[in-house]
Write a protein that holds these residues in place. Structure first.
Motif, PDB file in Angstrom:
ATOM      1  N   ARG A   1       0.894  -0.917   0.047  1.00  0.00           N
ATOM      2  CA  ARG A   1       0.010  -0.002  -0.006  1.00  0.00           C
ATOM      3  C   ARG A   1       0.814   1.383   0.183  1.00  0.00           C
ATOM      4  O   ARG A   1       0.536   2.305  -0.667  1.00  0.00           O
ATOM      5  CB  ARG A   1      -0.912   0.002   1.147  1.00  0.00           C
ATOM      6  CG  ARG A   1      -2.156  -0.984   1.017  1.00  0.00           C
ATOM      7  CD  ARG A   1      -3.007  -0.856   2.067  1.00  0.00           C
ATOM      8  NE  ARG A   1      -4.217  -1.848   2.062  1.00  0.00           N
ATOM      9  CZ  ARG A   1      -4.416  -2.904   2.822  1.00  0.00           C
ATOM     10  NH1 ARG A   1      -3.701  -3.190   3.822  1.00  0.00           N
ATOM     11  NH2 ARG A   1      -5.333  -3.564   2.439  1.00  0.00           N
ATOM     12  N   GLN A   2       1.950   1.077   0.705  1.00  0.00           N
ATOM     13  CA  GLN A   2       2.876   2.431   0.916  1.00  0.00           C
ATOM     14  C   GLN A   2       3.351   2.705  -0.435  1.00  0.00           C
ATOM     15  O   GLN A   2       3.621   3.831  -1.093  1.00  0.00           O
ATOM     16  CB  GLN A   2       4.026   2.203   1.785  1.00  0.00           C
ATOM     17  CG  GLN A   2       4.684   3.405   2.162  1.00  0.00           C
ATOM     18  CD  GLN A   2       5.742   3.142   3.224  1.00  0.00           C
ATOM     19  OE1 GLN A   2       6.054   2.072   3.649  1.00  0.00           O
ATOM     20  NE2 GLN A   2       6.794   4.034   3.477  1.00  0.00           N
ATOM     21  N   GLU A   3       3.925   1.693  -0.953  1.00  0.00           N
ATOM     22  CA  GLU A   3       4.836   1.572  -2.300  1.00  0.00           C
ATOM     23  C   GLU A   3       3.780   2.133  -3.393  1.00  0.00           C
ATOM     24  O   GLU A   3       4.047   2.918  -4.143  1.00  0.00           O
ATOM     25  CB  GLU A   3       5.315   0.329  -2.622  1.00  0.00           C
ATOM     26  CG  GLU A   3       6.482  -0.048  -1.853  1.00  0.00           C
ATOM     27  CD  GLU A   3       7.643   1.007  -2.059  1.00  0.00           C
ATOM     28  OE1 GLU A   3       8.525   1.371  -1.229  1.00  0.00           O
ATOM     29  OE2 GLU A   3       7.850   1.717  -3.058  1.00  0.00           O
ATOM     30  N   ALA A   4       2.550   1.540  -3.494  1.00  0.00           N
ATOM     31  CA  ALA A   4       1.269   1.843  -4.278  1.00  0.00           C
ATOM     32  C   ALA A   4       1.063   3.427  -4.359  1.00  0.00           C
ATOM     33  O   ALA A   4       0.940   4.031  -5.212  1.00  0.00           O
ATOM     34  CB  ALA A   4       0.194   0.881  -4.211  1.00  0.00           C
ATOM     35  N   ALA A   5       1.080   3.959  -3.012  1.00  0.00           N
ATOM     36  CA  ALA A   5       0.712   5.252  -2.995  1.00  0.00           C
ATOM     37  C   ALA A   5       1.706   6.082  -3.509  1.00  0.00           C
ATOM     38  O   ALA A   5       1.390   7.138  -4.313  1.00  0.00           O
ATOM     39  CB  ALA A   5       0.497   5.513  -1.646  1.00  0.00           C
ATOM     40  N   GLN A   6       3.172   5.865  -3.190  1.00  0.00           N
ATOM     41  CA  GLN A   6       4.095   6.513  -3.779  1.00  0.00           C
ATOM     42  C   GLN A   6       4.084   6.346  -5.434  1.00  0.00           C
ATOM     43  O   GLN A   6       4.224   7.244  -6.102  1.00  0.00           O
ATOM     44  CB  GLN A   6       5.458   6.056  -3.369  1.00  0.00           C
ATOM     45  CG  GLN A   6       5.477   6.303  -1.676  1.00  0.00           C
ATOM     46  CD  GLN A   6       6.953   5.575  -1.252  1.00  0.00           C
ATOM     47  OE1 GLN A   6       7.381   4.841  -1.769  1.00  0.00           O
ATOM     48  NE2 GLN A   6       7.021   5.892  -0.023  1.00  0.00           N
ATOM     49  N   VAL A   7       3.919   5.207  -5.946  1.00  0.00           N
ATOM     50  CA  VAL A   7       3.897   4.900  -7.429  1.00  0.00           C
ATOM     51  C   VAL A   7       2.752   5.568  -8.118  1.00  0.00           C
ATOM     52  O   VAL A   7       2.870   6.216  -9.031  1.00  0.00           O
ATOM     53  CB  VAL A   7       4.053   3.386  -7.606  1.00  0.00           C
ATOM     54  CG1 VAL A   7       3.720   3.026  -9.146  1.00  0.00           C
ATOM     55  CG2 VAL A   7       5.370   2.934  -7.227  1.00  0.00           C
ATOM     56  N   ARG A   8       1.563   5.569  -7.398  1.00  0.00           N
ATOM     57  CA  ARG A   8       0.237   6.102  -7.884  1.00  0.00           C
ATOM     58  C   ARG A   8       0.440   7.539  -8.078  1.00  0.00           C
ATOM     59  O   ARG A   8       0.394   8.386  -9.202  1.00  0.00           O
ATOM     60  CB  ARG A   8      -0.705   5.803  -6.887  1.00  0.00           C
ATOM     61  CG  ARG A   8      -2.089   6.538  -7.449  1.00  0.00           C
ATOM     62  CD  ARG A   8      -3.279   6.346  -6.703  1.00  0.00           C
ATOM     63  NE  ARG A   8      -3.242   7.351  -5.909  1.00  0.00           N
ATOM     64  CZ  ARG A   8      -3.100   7.249  -4.400  1.00  0.00           C
ATOM     65  NH1 ARG A   8      -3.231   6.144  -4.031  1.00  0.00           N
ATOM     66  NH2 ARG A   8      -2.798   8.126  -3.653  1.00  0.00           N
ATOM     67  N   SER A   9       1.398   8.284  -7.016  1.00  0.00           N
ATOM     68  CA  SER A   9       1.474   9.592  -7.172  1.00  0.00           C
ATOM     69  C   SER A   9       2.438  10.056  -8.316  1.00  0.00           C
ATOM     70  O   SER A   9       2.187  10.898  -8.991  1.00  0.00           O
ATOM     71  CB  SER A   9       2.000  10.063  -5.865  1.00  0.00           C
ATOM     72  OG  SER A   9       2.699  11.415  -5.701  1.00  0.00           O
TER      73      SER A   9
END
Length: 175
Positions: A28-36
Protein backbone atom coordinates in the motif's frame (compact mmCIF):
# COMPACT_ATOMS: atom_id res chain seq x y z
CA UNK A 1 2.03 -22.43 -3.88
CA UNK A 2 -1.29 -20.93 -3.22
CA UNK A 3 -0.88 -20.62 0.55
CA UNK A 4 -3.78 -18.32 1.33
CA UNK A 5 -6.42 -20.03 -0.74
CA UNK A 6 -6.17 -23.70 0.27
CA UNK A 7 -9.39 -24.55 2.03
CA UNK A 8 -7.94 -27.02 4.55
CA UNK A 9 -5.01 -24.93 5.59
CA UNK A 10 -6.22 -22.63 8.36
CA UNK A 11 -2.79 -22.96 9.92
CA UNK A 12 -1.22 -21.82 6.67
CA UNK A 13 -3.14 -18.57 6.77
CA UNK A 14 -2.06 -18.03 10.37
CA UNK A 15 1.53 -18.97 9.57
CA UNK A 16 1.88 -16.37 6.84
CA UNK A 17 -0.37 -13.73 8.42
CA UNK A 18 2.58 -11.57 9.60
CA UNK A 19 4.18 -11.81 6.17
CA UNK A 20 0.93 -10.96 4.45
CA UNK A 21 0.29 -8.02 6.79
CA UNK A 22 3.77 -6.63 6.21
CA UNK A 23 3.51 -7.18 2.47
CA UNK A 24 0.11 -5.49 2.33
CA UNK A 25 1.42 -2.53 4.36
CA UNK A 26 4.50 -2.25 2.18
CA UNK A 27 2.45 -2.73 -0.98
CA UNK A 28 0.00 0.00 0.00
CA UNK A 29 2.80 2.39 0.86
CA UNK A 30 4.66 1.66 -2.36
CA UNK A 31 1.43 1.81 -4.36
CA UNK A 32 0.67 5.25 -2.95
CA UNK A 33 4.13 6.49 -3.91
CA UNK A 34 4.00 4.87 -7.32
CA UNK A 35 0.46 6.12 -7.89
CA UNK A 36 1.53 9.67 -7.05
CA UNK A 37 4.42 9.53 -9.52
CA UNK A 38 2.24 7.83 -12.11
CA UNK A 39 -0.47 10.45 -11.78
CA UNK A 40 2.10 13.22 -12.22
CA UNK A 41 3.54 11.51 -15.30
CA UNK A 42 0.13 10.75 -16.71
CA UNK A 43 -1.04 14.32 -16.09
CA UNK A 44 1.98 15.65 -17.97
CA UNK A 45 1.42 13.28 -20.85
CA UNK A 46 -2.30 14.03 -20.94
CA UNK A 47 -1.59 17.78 -20.89
CA UNK A 48 0.86 17.40 -23.77
CA UNK A 49 -1.64 15.30 -25.70
CA UNK A 50 -4.33 17.90 -25.09
CA UNK A 51 -2.04 20.73 -26.20
CA UNK A 52 -1.26 18.81 -29.37
CA UNK A 53 -4.94 18.10 -29.92
CA UNK A 54 -5.71 21.81 -29.43
CA UNK A 55 -3.11 22.78 -32.02
CA UNK A 56 -4.52 20.25 -34.46
CA UNK A 57 -8.03 21.54 -33.83
CA UNK A 58 -6.99 25.14 -34.52
CA UNK A 59 -5.49 24.13 -37.88
CA UNK A 60 -8.62 22.16 -38.77
CA UNK A 61 -10.88 25.14 -38.06
CA UNK A 62 -8.82 27.25 -40.43
CA UNK A 63 -9.57 24.82 -43.27
CA UNK A 64 -13.30 25.31 -42.99
CA UNK A 65 -16.24 24.75 -40.69
CA UNK A 66 -17.54 21.57 -42.30
CA UNK A 67 -14.16 19.90 -42.51
CA UNK A 68 -13.19 21.20 -39.07
CA UNK A 69 -16.22 19.62 -37.40
CA UNK A 70 -15.31 16.16 -38.68
CA UNK A 71 -11.63 16.57 -37.90
CA UNK A 72 -12.42 17.99 -34.48
CA UNK A 73 -14.27 14.87 -33.50
CA UNK A 74 -11.63 12.57 -34.95
CA UNK A 75 -8.80 14.39 -33.21
CA UNK A 76 -10.62 14.49 -29.90
CA UNK A 77 -11.20 10.74 -30.06
CA UNK A 78 -7.57 10.22 -31.03
CA UNK A 79 -6.33 12.41 -28.16
CA UNK A 80 -8.61 10.63 -25.69
CA UNK A 81 -7.41 7.24 -26.88
CA UNK A 82 -3.78 8.34 -26.66
CA UNK A 83 -4.33 9.79 -23.19
CA UNK A 84 -6.00 6.55 -22.08
CA UNK A 85 -3.17 4.50 -23.58
CA UNK A 86 -0.63 6.59 -21.70
CA UNK A 87 -2.50 6.26 -18.43
CA UNK A 88 -2.81 2.48 -18.86
CA UNK A 89 0.87 2.18 -19.72
CA UNK A 90 1.81 4.23 -16.66
CA UNK A 91 -0.45 2.08 -14.49
CA UNK A 92 1.14 -1.08 -15.89
CA UNK A 93 4.60 0.31 -15.17
CA UNK A 94 3.52 1.26 -11.67
CA UNK A 95 2.12 -2.23 -11.02
CA UNK A 96 5.35 -3.84 -12.16
CA UNK A 97 7.31 -1.48 -9.93
CA UNK A 98 4.98 -2.34 -7.05
CA UNK A 99 5.58 -6.06 -7.64
CA UNK A 100 9.34 -5.50 -7.76
CA UNK A 101 9.34 -3.46 -4.56
CA UNK A 102 7.10 -5.97 -2.78
CA UNK A 103 9.52 -8.77 -3.72
CA UNK A 104 12.44 -6.67 -2.43
CA UNK A 105 10.56 -5.96 0.79
CA UNK A 106 9.84 -9.67 1.18
CA UNK A 107 13.53 -10.52 0.76
CA UNK A 108 14.25 -8.40 3.83
CA UNK A 109 12.19 -10.91 5.81
CA UNK A 110 14.62 -13.73 5.03
CA UNK A 111 16.37 -12.98 8.34
CA UNK A 112 13.16 -13.59 10.31
CA UNK A 113 13.91 -17.05 11.70
CA UNK A 114 10.44 -17.56 13.19
CA UNK A 115 8.82 -16.83 9.82
CA UNK A 116 11.27 -19.13 8.03
CA UNK A 117 10.50 -21.96 10.47
CA UNK A 118 6.76 -21.54 9.81
CA UNK A 119 7.35 -21.53 6.05
CA UNK A 120 9.53 -24.66 6.24
CA UNK A 121 6.82 -26.43 8.30
CA UNK A 122 4.18 -25.25 5.84
CA UNK A 123 6.06 -26.74 2.88
CA UNK A 124 6.82 -29.95 4.79
CA UNK A 125 3.16 -30.30 5.86
CA UNK A 126 1.95 -29.79 2.30
CA UNK A 127 4.32 -32.35 0.80
CA UNK A 128 4.46 -34.98 3.50
CA UNK A 129 7.51 -36.97 4.43
CA UNK A 130 8.25 -38.08 0.84
CA UNK A 131 8.93 -34.48 -0.26
CA UNK A 132 12.21 -32.64 -0.43
CA UNK A 133 12.47 -29.10 0.85
CA UNK A 134 15.18 -26.64 -0.14
CA UNK A 135 15.78 -23.00 0.59
CA UNK A 136 14.69 -20.44 -1.99
CA UNK A 137 17.65 -18.22 -2.99
CA UNK A 138 15.70 -15.07 -2.06
CA UNK A 139 14.31 -16.46 1.19
CA UNK A 140 11.63 -18.97 2.07
CA UNK A 141 11.41 -22.54 0.85
CA UNK A 142 10.47 -24.60 -2.18
CA UNK A 143 9.56 -28.25 -1.97
CA UNK A 144 8.79 -31.10 -4.31
CA UNK A 145 7.21 -34.50 -4.03
CA UNK A 146 6.02 -36.82 -6.77
CA UNK A 147 3.43 -34.85 -8.73
CA UNK A 148 3.50 -31.83 -6.43
CA UNK A 149 5.47 -28.64 -5.96
CA UNK A 150 5.09 -26.10 -3.18
CA UNK A 151 6.66 -22.66 -3.54
CA UNK A 152 6.81 -20.71 -0.30
CA UNK A 153 9.61 -18.46 -1.53
CA UNK A 154 9.32 -14.92 -0.22
CA UNK A 155 9.15 -13.39 -3.74
CA UNK A 156 6.36 -15.81 -4.69
CA UNK A 157 4.41 -15.02 -1.54
CA UNK A 158 4.91 -11.29 -2.18
CA UNK A 159 3.54 -11.71 -5.71
CA UNK A 160 0.55 -13.62 -4.36
CA UNK A 161 -0.11 -10.86 -1.84
CA UNK A 162 -0.13 -8.29 -4.67
CA UNK A 163 -2.43 -10.52 -6.73
CA UNK A 164 -4.79 -10.87 -3.76
CA UNK A 165 -5.09 -7.09 -3.56
CA UNK A 166 -7.02 -7.33 -6.85
CA UNK A 167 -9.53 -4.51 -7.12
CA UNK A 168 -7.86 -2.68 -4.23
CA UNK A 169 -4.89 -1.95 -6.52
CA UNK A 170 -7.28 -0.59 -9.15
CA UNK A 171 -8.79 1.73 -6.54
CA UNK A 172 -5.32 3.19 -5.99
CA UNK A 173 -5.36 4.59 -9.52
CA UNK A 174 -8.64 6.36 -8.87
CA UNK A 175 -7.76 8.03 -5.56
Amino acid sequence: MNAGRDGGAGGVTEAIAPLRAELLRAARQEAAQVRSRTEEQAAGRVAAARREAGELLAAARAEGLAQAAAEDKAERVKAEREARRLVLAAQGDALEELRSRAAAAARVLRDDQALLQRLRRLVRDRLGEDGTVREHPDGGFVGQAPGRRVDAGLPTLAGQAIDELGAEVERLWRQ
